[in-house]
Design an enzyme around this catalytic site. Structure first.
Site, short mmCIF file in Angstrom:
data_model
loop_
_atom_site.label_atom_id
_atom_site.label_comp_id
_atom_site.label_asym_id
_atom_site.label_seq_id
_atom_site.Cartn_x
_atom_site.Cartn_y
_atom_site.Cartn_z
CD GLU A 83 45.85 45.52 36.54
OE1 GLU A 83 44.95 45.66 35.46
OE2 GLU A 83 46.95 45.86 36.33
CG HIS A 122 50.54 38.37 34.79
ND1 HIS A 122 50.48 38.82 33.32
CD2 HIS A 122 49.71 39.54 35.27
CE1 HIS A 122 49.89 39.83 33.19
NE2 HIS A 122 49.32 40.59 34.25
CG HIS A 182 45.05 39.54 32.69
ND1 HIS A 182 44.67 40.68 32.41
CD2 HIS A 182 46.30 39.79 33.31
CE1 HIS A 182 45.28 41.65 32.78
NE2 HIS A 182 46.45 41.02 33.70
CB CYS A 225 51.16 42.73 31.15
SG CYS A 225 50.62 43.84 33.07
CG ASP A 237 37.15 33.40 42.60
OD1 ASP A 237 38.24 33.93 42.79
OD2 ASP A 237 36.80 32.77 43.41
CG HIS A 238 40.32 30.47 41.95
ND1 HIS A 238 39.73 31.40 42.62
CD2 HIS A 238 41.47 29.95 42.66
CE1 HIS A 238 40.48 31.32 43.86
NE2 HIS A 238 41.50 30.49 43.77
CG HIS A 281 46.09 41.26 38.11
ND1 HIS A 281 47.28 42.12 38.49
CD2 HIS A 281 46.32 41.12 36.93
CE1 HIS A 281 47.98 42.37 37.66
NE2 HIS A 281 47.27 41.86 36.60
NI NI Z 1 48.03 41.78 34.74
#
Ligand code: NI
Length: 197
Positions: free
Chosen positions: A186, A100, A75, A94, A140-141, A102
């Site tokens: 996160e 990037h 995200h 961010c 997911d992914h 998580h």
């Molecule tokens: Ni982030």
């Protein structure tokens, strides 16, 4: 009310292990044998206590069950109404234009009373199945900003994600089961909790 814990958004090195399972211990009833008037009185008293305990369990006792699932997602935090400078100032790394990722840990807690026939509040495998079908497979992914219909038009923070996950799951639960908390890690040291308020 949504609660958030942890220090910075980024740069946290994973050293803590917040994912420890808790165990529930059950106490077995002690058996006794009848051996005279005082033993009979004692047996009646134990029976009364048992009956009152059963009544209590039938009417009031609420238990909580948590299932944990995992997903990876990308995200960026970016407010399209702001300049790049303002986004960088508020969101820091961010706001990185090229995203990037998580490793998210999702804790879903439900509450209710145990079924007298099974002793279960709800089948934990079934809860896992619902979480996978309605949440994990959609996240997911994926890139949260562009791939996930239920995050469209929202800032993809963990706070908003936790609220959206609640909205995805809540309608899927049977009437005897209440959703209690969505807890979303996160990073190992930052998590949010949403209780539906
Ligand atoms: Ni982030």
């Amino acid at each position: 009310m949504l609660q958030i814990s942890g220090k910075g958004r980024l740069g946290s090195k994973a050293t803590e292990q917040p994912f420890k399972a808790k165990h529930v211990h059950l106490l077995a009833h002690r058996s006794f044998s009848v051996g005279g008037p005082s033993a009979v009185a004692s047996a009646m008293s134990i029976e009364r206590r048992r009956r009152s305990q059963k009544l209590k369990s039938d009417s009031k006792q609420m238990v909580y069950l948590t299932r944990v699932e995992h997903f990876n997602a990308a995200h960026k935090l970016y407010n399209a109404n702001w300049s790049k400078e303002q986004n960088d100032a508020v969101f820091g790394k961010c706001a990185n234009e090229n995203w990037h990722g998580h490793n998210y840990e999702l804790f879903v807690t439900i509450k209710g009373k145990p079924d007298p026939d099974t002793g279960f509040l709800f089948d934990a495998k079934q809860l896992s199945k619902l979480m996978n079908q309605y949440v994990i497979e959609k996240l997911d992914h994926k890139n949260l900003n562009v791939d996930v219909p239920f995050m469209q038009g929202q800032l993809c923070s963990s706070e908003n994600l936790a609220i959206a996950i609640w909205q995805q799951l809540q309608p899927q639960l049977p009437p005897q089961v209440q959703l209690h908390c969505i807890k979303l890690y996160e990073t190992p040291r930052i998590f949010v909790e949403y209780f539906g308020e």
